[in-house]
Design a protein around this motif. Structure first.
Motif, PDB file in Angstrom:
ATOM      1  N   ASN A  12     -62.340 -26.216 -74.805  1.00 42.89           N
ATOM      2  CA  ASN A  12     -61.859 -27.508 -75.285  1.00 42.89           C
ATOM      3  C   ASN A  12     -61.572 -28.524 -74.183  1.00 42.89           C
ATOM      4  OD1 ASN A  12     -61.928 -26.557 -77.944  1.00 42.89           O
ATOM      5  ND2 ASN A  12     -59.878 -25.670 -77.763  1.00 42.89           N
ATOM      6  N   SER A  13     -61.328 -28.063 -72.942  1.00 45.55           N
ATOM      7  CA  SER A  13     -61.012 -28.997 -71.869  1.00 45.55           C
ATOM      8  C   SER A  13     -62.198 -29.197 -70.937  1.00 45.55           C
ATOM      9  CB  SER A  13     -59.817 -28.489 -71.053  1.00 45.55           C
ATOM     10  OG  SER A  13     -60.178 -27.353 -70.297  1.00 45.55           O
ATOM     11  N   SER A  14     -62.225 -30.362 -70.299  1.00 40.95           N
ATOM     12  CA  SER A  14     -63.305 -30.666 -69.356  1.00 40.95           C
ATOM     13  C   SER A  14     -63.289 -29.706 -68.176  1.00 40.95           C
ATOM     14  CB  SER A  14     -63.164 -32.108 -68.865  1.00 40.95           C
ATOM     15  OG  SER A  14     -64.140 -32.397 -67.891  1.00 40.95           O
ATOM     16  N   ILE A  15     -62.104 -29.411 -67.652  1.00 46.85           N
ATOM     17  CA  ILE A  15     -61.991 -28.487 -66.516  1.00 46.85           C
ATOM     18  C   ILE A  15     -62.452 -27.090 -66.925  1.00 46.85           C
ATOM     19  CG2 ILE A  15     -60.371 -27.346 -64.955  1.00 46.85           C
ATOM     20  CD1 ILE A  15     -58.692 -29.872 -64.996  1.00 46.85           C
ATOM     21  N   GLY A  16     -62.072 -26.672 -68.141  1.00 44.44           N
ATOM     22  CA  GLY A  16     -62.488 -25.360 -68.625  1.00 44.44           C
ATOM     23  C   GLY A  16     -63.993 -25.244 -68.726  1.00 44.44           C
ATOM     24  N   ARG A  17     -64.633 -26.304 -69.221  1.00 39.70           N
ATOM     25  CA  ARG A  17     -66.097 -26.288 -69.344  1.00 39.70           C
ATOM     26  C   ARG A  17     -66.750 -26.204 -67.970  1.00 39.70           C
ATOM     27  NH1 ARG A  17     -65.030 -30.917 -72.862  1.00 39.70           N
ATOM     28  NH2 ARG A  17     -64.802 -30.186 -75.015  1.00 39.70           N
ATOM     29  N   LYS A  18     -66.163 -26.897 -66.984  1.00 39.70           N
ATOM     30  CA  LYS A  18     -66.708 -26.842 -65.628  1.00 39.70           C
ATOM     31  C   LYS A  18     -66.555 -25.444 -65.040  1.00 39.70           C
ATOM     32  CE  LYS A  18     -66.037 -31.723 -64.537  1.00 39.70           C
ATOM     33  NZ  LYS A  18     -65.322 -32.727 -63.689  1.00 39.70           N
ATOM     34  N   VAL A  19     -65.455 -24.783 -65.357  1.00 42.85           N
ATOM     35  CA  VAL A  19     -65.253 -23.412 -64.890  1.00 42.85           C
ATOM     36  C   VAL A  19     -66.313 -22.496 -65.491  1.00 42.85           C
ATOM     37  CG1 VAL A  19     -63.719 -21.405 -65.004  1.00 42.85           C
ATOM     38  CG2 VAL A  19     -62.782 -23.658 -64.446  1.00 42.85           C
ATOM     39  N   VAL A  20     -66.570 -22.649 -66.785  1.00 43.19           N
ATOM     40  CA  VAL A  20     -67.608 -21.844 -67.453  1.00 43.19           C
ATOM     41  C   VAL A  20     -68.964 -22.105 -66.811  1.00 43.19           C
ATOM     42  CG1 VAL A  20     -68.858 -21.473 -69.616  1.00 43.19           C
ATOM     43  CG2 VAL A  20     -66.367 -21.721 -69.648  1.00 43.19           C
ATOM     44  N   MET A  21     -69.269 -23.382 -66.557  1.00 46.02           N
ATOM     45  CA  MET A  21     -70.526 -23.740 -65.896  1.00 46.02           C
ATOM     46  C   MET A  21     -70.629 -23.076 -64.527  1.00 46.02           C
ATOM     47  SD  MET A  21     -72.815 -25.938 -67.212  1.00 46.02           S
ATOM     48  CE  MET A  21     -73.363 -26.896 -65.809  1.00 46.02           C
ATOM     49  N   SER A  22     -69.521 -23.090 -63.781  1.00 40.79           N
ATOM     50  CA  SER A  22     -69.522 -22.534 -62.434  1.00 40.79           C
ATOM     51  C   SER A  22     -69.726 -21.022 -62.449  1.00 40.79           C
ATOM     52  CB  SER A  22     -68.214 -22.880 -61.724  1.00 40.79           C
ATOM     53  OG  SER A  22     -68.048 -24.277 -61.613  1.00 40.79           O
ATOM     54  N   VAL A  23     -68.986 -20.324 -63.315  1.00 42.19           N
ATOM     55  CA  VAL A  23     -69.070 -18.862 -63.378  1.00 42.19           C
ATOM     56  C   VAL A  23     -70.453 -18.415 -63.843  1.00 42.19           C
ATOM     57  CG1 VAL A  23     -68.176 -16.797 -64.527  1.00 42.19           C
ATOM     58  CG2 VAL A  23     -66.587 -18.563 -63.732  1.00 42.19           C
ATOM     59  N   THR A  24     -70.975 -19.043 -64.891  1.00 43.11           N
ATOM     60  CA  THR A  24     -72.310 -18.672 -65.371  1.00 43.11           C
ATOM     61  C   THR A  24     -73.373 -19.031 -64.341  1.00 43.11           C
ATOM     62  OG1 THR A  24     -72.459 -20.787 -66.570  1.00 43.11           O
ATOM     63  CG2 THR A  24     -71.723 -18.863 -67.818  1.00 43.11           C
ATOM     64  N   GLY A  25     -73.172 -20.149 -63.643  1.00 39.50           N
ATOM     65  CA  GLY A  25     -74.127 -20.548 -62.611  1.00 39.50           C
ATOM     66  C   GLY A  25     -74.177 -19.555 -61.468  1.00 39.50           C
ATOM     67  N   ILE A  26     -73.015 -19.095 -61.008  1.00 42.13           N
ATOM     68  CA  ILE A  26     -72.968 -18.104 -59.931  1.00 42.13           C
ATOM     69  C   ILE A  26     -73.620 -16.793 -60.375  1.00 42.13           C
ATOM     70  CG2 ILE A  26     -71.415 -16.647 -58.572  1.00 42.13           C
ATOM     71  CD1 ILE A  26     -69.500 -19.041 -58.466  1.00 42.13           C
ATOM     72  N   ALA A  27     -73.364 -16.399 -61.635  1.00 44.50           N
ATOM     73  CA  ALA A  27     -73.980 -15.180 -62.165  1.00 44.50           C
ATOM     74  C   ALA A  27     -75.503 -15.301 -62.177  1.00 44.50           C
ATOM     75  CB  ALA A  27     -73.457 -14.897 -63.571  1.00 44.50           C
ATOM     76  N   LEU A  28     -76.004 -16.473 -62.543  1.00 50.53           N
ATOM     77  CA  LEU A  28     -77.452 -16.683 -62.575  1.00 50.53           C
ATOM     78  C   LEU A  28     -78.043 -16.696 -61.161  1.00 50.53           C
ATOM     79  CD1 LEU A  28     -77.628 -19.382 -65.397  1.00 50.53           C
ATOM     80  CD2 LEU A  28     -78.394 -17.005 -65.534  1.00 50.53           C
ATOM     81  N   ILE A  29     -77.286 -17.228 -60.192  1.00 56.69           N
ATOM     82  CA  ILE A  29     -77.746 -17.193 -58.805  1.00 56.69           C
ATOM     83  C   ILE A  29     -77.860 -15.754 -58.312  1.00 56.69           C
ATOM     84  CG2 ILE A  29     -77.105 -17.737 -56.417  1.00 56.69           C
ATOM     85  CD1 ILE A  29     -75.923 -20.362 -57.444  1.00 56.69           C
ATOM     86  N   LEU A  30     -76.881 -14.926 -58.681  1.00 51.19           N
ATOM     87  CA  LEU A  30     -76.931 -13.511 -58.300  1.00 51.19           C
ATOM     88  C   LEU A  30     -78.153 -12.829 -58.916  1.00 51.19           C
ATOM     89  CD1 LEU A  30     -73.156 -12.533 -58.608  1.00 51.19           C
ATOM     90  CD2 LEU A  30     -74.486 -12.879 -56.509  1.00 51.19           C
ATOM     91  N   PHE A  31     -78.452 -13.175 -60.173  1.00 49.24           N
ATOM     92  CA  PHE A  31     -79.643 -12.605 -60.798  1.00 49.24           C
ATOM     93  C   PHE A  31     -80.910 -13.058 -60.073  1.00 49.24           C
ATOM     94  CE2 PHE A  31     -83.241 -13.452 -63.640  1.00 49.24           C
ATOM     95  CZ  PHE A  31     -83.593 -12.139 -63.944  1.00 49.24           C
ATOM     96  N   LEU A  32     -80.973 -14.344 -59.720  1.00 50.85           N
ATOM     97  CA  LEU A  32     -82.137 -14.856 -58.997  1.00 50.85           C
ATOM     98  C   LEU A  32     -82.308 -14.129 -57.664  1.00 50.85           C
ATOM     99  CD1 LEU A  32     -81.925 -18.728 -59.583  1.00 50.85           C
ATOM    100  CD2 LEU A  32     -83.652 -17.150 -60.483  1.00 50.85           C
TER     101      LEU A  32
END
Length: 232
Positions: A5-25
């Motif tokens: 629901n919050s902008s900061i929370g969404r950015k955190v989700v983006m960051s965590v999923t992004g790092i996970a995808l980088i690890l997969f790459l």
């Protein structure tokens, strides 16, 4: 829930999923580099990551991460544009000037290019390998013969060029996304911001070069695993 629901929370989700995808790459790149030196070794990995329950679970988890990352990217982009109205995206700090400013402004466009490239990659490999094995689809080669699919795919100059363009888009996306994620997660202060930018730039450059080397080596038929003698 504040993560949604919050902008900061969404950015955190983006960051965590992004790092996970980088690890997969990173894992995917290491796997692809094996194909440069050993057909048998690469196919052993493909067989291990075939239609086994753990590979299927991992694939579903990876797909979920990608979908969440993409959906939140659209939400945040729409939210930012609504908040700014007709004004252009302004970079708050001087460290984001120049090239970083350009791809900061065009993260959504780069994301769309990456998504199109991902669909192309799924068609060329995932559909012919894991999907084919699960559903018994008869393809050109055995589903576990990933080496043969690499040879077929990258012997086509048009497809190889499209993959290289895709890698460039991913590079631009990650060059910003890497340090931005660190900043969002609170591990980047005034001193570490530039350090993370430098680390991220080196890391994603080496990562994309790894992918590009595989494409170029098989395009020009000079992968050591293809050579019986000297490469022409």
């Amino acid at each position: 829930m504040w993560l949604i629901n919050s902008s900061i929370g969404r950015k955190v989700v983006m960051s965590v999923t992004g790092i996970a995808l980088i690890l997969f790459l990173t894992f995917h790149c290491c796997m692809n580099l094996v194909a440069l030196f050993s057909e048998e070794g690469y196919n052993m990995i493909c067989e291990f990551l075939g239609a086994n329950w753990y590979a299927i679970v991992a694939t579903l988890g990876l797909a979920a991460l990608a979908v969440i990352h993409i959906v939140f990217a659209f939400i945040l982009t729409a939210q930012n544009r609504t908040a700014r109205g007709n004004s252009r995206y302004e970079v708050a700090t001087t460290v984001n000037a120049g090239k970083v400013e350009w791809y900061s402004k065009n993260m959504l466009v780069l994301g769309l290019i990456i998504l199109i490239g991902l669909l192309m990659h799924l068609k060329d490999f995932w559909y012919n390998m894991m999907f084919a094995e699960i559903f018994g689809v008869i393809g050109t080669h055995h589903p576990a013969d990933g080496f043969a699919y690499i040879v077929d795919t990258f012997s086509n100059p048009v497809i190889s060029i499209l993959y290289l363009i895709w890698f460039c888009a991913i590079w631009f996306h990650l060059a910003h996304g890497f340090w931005s994620a660190m900043q969002t997660l609170g591990v980047s202060g005034k001193v570490w911001l530039k350090r993370w930018q430098c680390i991220g730039l080196i890391y994603v450059t080496l990562l994309m070069l790894g992918f590009a080397v595989v494409v170029l080596a098989f395009w020009f038929g000079c992968a050591p695993s293809l050579c019986t003698g000297s490469c022409a």
